[in-house]
Motif scaffolding. Structure first.
Motif, PDB file in Angstrom:
ATOM      1  N   TYR A   1      -2.518 -11.189  -4.802  1.00 10.18           N
ATOM      2  CA  TYR A   1      -1.276 -11.852  -5.139  1.00 10.18           C
ATOM      3  C   TYR A   1      -0.114 -10.843  -5.166  1.00 10.18           C
ATOM      4  N   LEU A   2      -0.287  -9.728  -5.854  1.00  4.57           N
ATOM      5  CA  LEU A   2       0.777  -8.728  -5.930  1.00  4.57           C
ATOM      6  C   LEU A   2       1.128  -8.182  -4.545  1.00  4.57           C
ATOM      7  N   ALA A   3       0.117  -7.904  -3.754  1.00  6.14           N
ATOM      8  CA  ALA A   3       0.379  -7.395  -2.403  1.00  6.14           C
ATOM      9  C   ALA A   3       1.216  -8.398  -1.611  1.00  6.14           C
ATOM     10  N   GLU A   4       0.892  -9.648  -1.731  1.00  3.27           N
ATOM     11  CA  GLU A   4       1.654 -10.681  -1.017  1.00  3.27           C
ATOM     12  C   GLU A   4       3.089 -10.762  -1.528  1.00  3.27           C
ATOM     13  N   MET A   5       3.283 -10.606  -2.825  1.00  3.57           N
ATOM     14  CA  MET A   5       4.645 -10.617  -3.380  1.00  3.57           C
ATOM     15  C   MET A   5       5.456  -9.427  -2.865  1.00  3.57           C
ATOM     16  N   PHE A   6       4.840  -8.246  -2.821  1.00  2.00           N
ATOM     17  CA  PHE A   6       5.537  -7.091  -2.265  1.00  2.00           C
ATOM     18  C   PHE A   6       5.857  -7.311  -0.785  1.00  2.00           C
ATOM     19  N   ARG A   7       4.919  -7.903  -0.072  1.00  2.00           N
ATOM     20  CA  ARG A   7       5.121  -8.147   1.358  1.00  2.00           C
ATOM     21  C   ARG A   7       6.303  -9.105   1.568  1.00  2.00           C
TER      22      ARG A   7
ATOM     23  N   THR B   1      11.979  -4.753   6.634  1.00  2.00           N
ATOM     24  CA  THR B   1      11.590  -4.631   8.043  1.00  2.00           C
ATOM     25  C   THR B   1      12.437  -5.543   8.923  1.00  2.00           C
ATOM     26  N   GLN B   2      12.835  -6.696   8.403  1.00  2.00           N
ATOM     27  CA  GLN B   2      13.710  -7.578   9.183  1.00  2.00           C
ATOM     28  C   GLN B   2      15.077  -6.934   9.405  1.00  2.00           C
ATOM     29  N   ALA B   3      15.559  -6.239   8.398  1.00  2.00           N
ATOM     30  CA  ALA B   3      16.883  -5.623   8.498  1.00  2.00           C
ATOM     31  C   ALA B   3      16.877  -4.286   9.233  1.00  2.00           C
ATOM     32  N   HIS B   4      15.777  -3.539   9.139  1.00  2.00           N
ATOM     33  CA  HIS B   4      15.777  -2.165   9.647  1.00  2.00           C
ATOM     34  C   HIS B   4      14.710  -1.868  10.682  1.00  2.00           C
ATOM     35  N   GLY B   5      13.908  -2.822  11.050  1.00  2.00           N
ATOM     36  CA  GLY B   5      12.882  -2.590  12.057  1.00  2.00           C
ATOM     37  C   GLY B   5      11.536  -2.217  11.449  1.00  2.00           C
ATOM     38  N   ALA B   6      10.597  -1.952  12.320  1.00  2.00           N
ATOM     39  CA  ALA B   6       9.216  -1.671  11.913  1.00  2.00           C
ATOM     40  C   ALA B   6       9.131  -0.408  11.065  1.00  2.00           C
ATOM     41  N   PRO B   7       8.327  -0.458  10.001  1.00  2.00           N
ATOM     42  CA  PRO B   7       8.138   0.737   9.176  1.00  2.00           C
ATOM     43  C   PRO B   7       7.234   1.746   9.870  1.00  2.00           C
ATOM     44  N   ARG B   8       7.181   2.943   9.314  1.00  2.00           N
ATOM     45  CA  ARG B   8       6.318   4.002   9.853  1.00  2.00           C
ATOM     46  C   ARG B   8       4.852   3.783   9.488  1.00  2.00           C
ATOM     47  N   VAL B   9       4.616   3.015   8.452  1.00  2.00           N
ATOM     48  CA  VAL B   9       3.274   2.760   7.928  1.00  2.00           C
ATOM     49  C   VAL B   9       3.027   1.251   8.046  1.00  2.00           C
ATOM     50  N   PRO B  10       1.794   0.813   8.357  1.00  2.00           N
ATOM     51  CA  PRO B  10       1.533  -0.621   8.478  1.00  2.00           C
ATOM     52  C   PRO B  10       1.959  -1.388   7.214  1.00  2.00           C
ATOM     53  N   PRO B  11       2.693  -2.496   7.373  1.00  2.00           N
ATOM     54  CA  PRO B  11       3.169  -3.258   6.227  1.00  2.00           C
ATOM     55  C   PRO B  11       2.074  -3.675   5.253  1.00  2.00           C
ATOM     56  N   ASP B  12       0.903  -4.032   5.750  1.00  2.00           N
ATOM     57  CA  ASP B  12      -0.189  -4.419   4.844  1.00  2.00           C
ATOM     58  C   ASP B  12      -0.636  -3.248   3.975  1.00  2.00           C
ATOM     59  N   LEU B  13      -0.677  -2.053   4.548  1.00  2.00           N
ATOM     60  CA  LEU B  13      -1.021  -0.876   3.764  1.00  2.00           C
ATOM     61  C   LEU B  13       0.031  -0.636   2.689  1.00  2.00           C
ATOM     62  N   LEU B  14       1.300  -0.740   3.041  1.00  2.00           N
ATOM     63  CA  LEU B  14       2.365  -0.581   2.057  1.00  2.00           C
ATOM     64  C   LEU B  14       2.229  -1.591   0.928  1.00  2.00           C
TER      65      LEU B  14
ATOM     66  N   HIS C   1      -0.396  -3.299  -0.152  1.00  2.00           N
ATOM     67  CA  HIS C   1      -1.557  -3.059  -1.005  1.00  2.00           C
ATOM     68  C   HIS C   1      -1.417  -1.786  -1.830  1.00  2.00           C
ATOM     69  N   THR C   2      -0.778  -0.772  -1.268  1.00  2.00           N
ATOM     70  CA  THR C   2      -0.538   0.467  -2.010  1.00  2.00           C
ATOM     71  C   THR C   2       0.389   0.201  -3.187  1.00  2.00           C
ATOM     72  N   LEU C   3       1.461  -0.528  -2.952  1.00  2.00           N
ATOM     73  CA  LEU C   3       2.396  -0.860  -4.030  1.00  2.00           C
ATOM     74  C   LEU C   3       1.720  -1.705  -5.106  1.00  2.00           C
ATOM     75  N   ALA C   4       0.909  -2.671  -4.686  1.00  2.00           N
ATOM     76  CA  ALA C   4       0.211  -3.520  -5.655  1.00  2.00           C
ATOM     77  C   ALA C   4      -0.745  -2.690  -6.505  1.00  2.00           C
ATOM     78  N   GLY C   5      -1.496  -1.811  -5.883  1.00  2.00           N
ATOM     79  CA  GLY C   5      -2.416  -0.959  -6.634  1.00  2.00           C
ATOM     80  C   GLY C   5      -1.683  -0.039  -7.583  1.00  2.00           C
ATOM     81  N   ALA C   6      -0.551   0.503  -7.131  1.00  2.00           N
ATOM     82  CA  ALA C   6       0.241   1.378  -7.986  1.00  2.00           C
ATOM     83  C   ALA C   6       0.789   0.613  -9.182  1.00  2.00           C
ATOM     84  N   GLN C   7       1.219  -0.605  -8.959  1.00  2.00           N
ATOM     85  CA  GLN C   7       1.762  -1.385 -10.071  1.00  2.00           C
ATOM     86  C   GLN C   7       0.669  -1.723 -11.079  1.00  2.00           C
TER      87      GLN C   7
END
Length: 85
Positions: A1-7, A15-28, A30-36
């Motif tokens: 749930y948290l990962a989806e909220m961050f996504r 990503t819509q405003a600035h283009g593709a990130p350097r790291v896969p969005p799903d990894l970002l 899930h990393t943010l959710a785990g950190a939170q």
């Protein structure tokens, strides 16, 4: 749930405003959710000395500016940062 909220609320709009990130969005996400989850667990186990607002600010500092900034270090960006590969 948290990962989806961050996504949906953080990663998607950027990503819509600035283009593709350097790291896969799903990894970002899930990393943010785990950190939170880790930050909330620490806060609860350490007696909740910080207000919820202060915890939100501290979490923003860590995930928004990163580990090295949070530790007070000035480090050069990795080679190639600033370009979208």
């Amino acid at each position: 749930y948290l990962a989806e909220m961050f996504r949906q609320h953080n990663i998607g709009p950027v990503t819509q405003a600035h283009g593709a990130p350097r790291v896969p969005p799903d990894l970002l996400a899930h990393t943010l959710a785990g950190a939170q989850i880790g930050a909330i667990s620490w806060w609860l186990e350490s007696g909740m000395e910080q207000t919820p607002e202060e915890m939100a600010r501290l979490f923003y500092y860590v995930v928004g500016f990163g580990l090295w900034w949070s530790l007070g270090l000035e480090v050069p960006a990795p080679e190639g940062v600033g370009t979208r590969d």
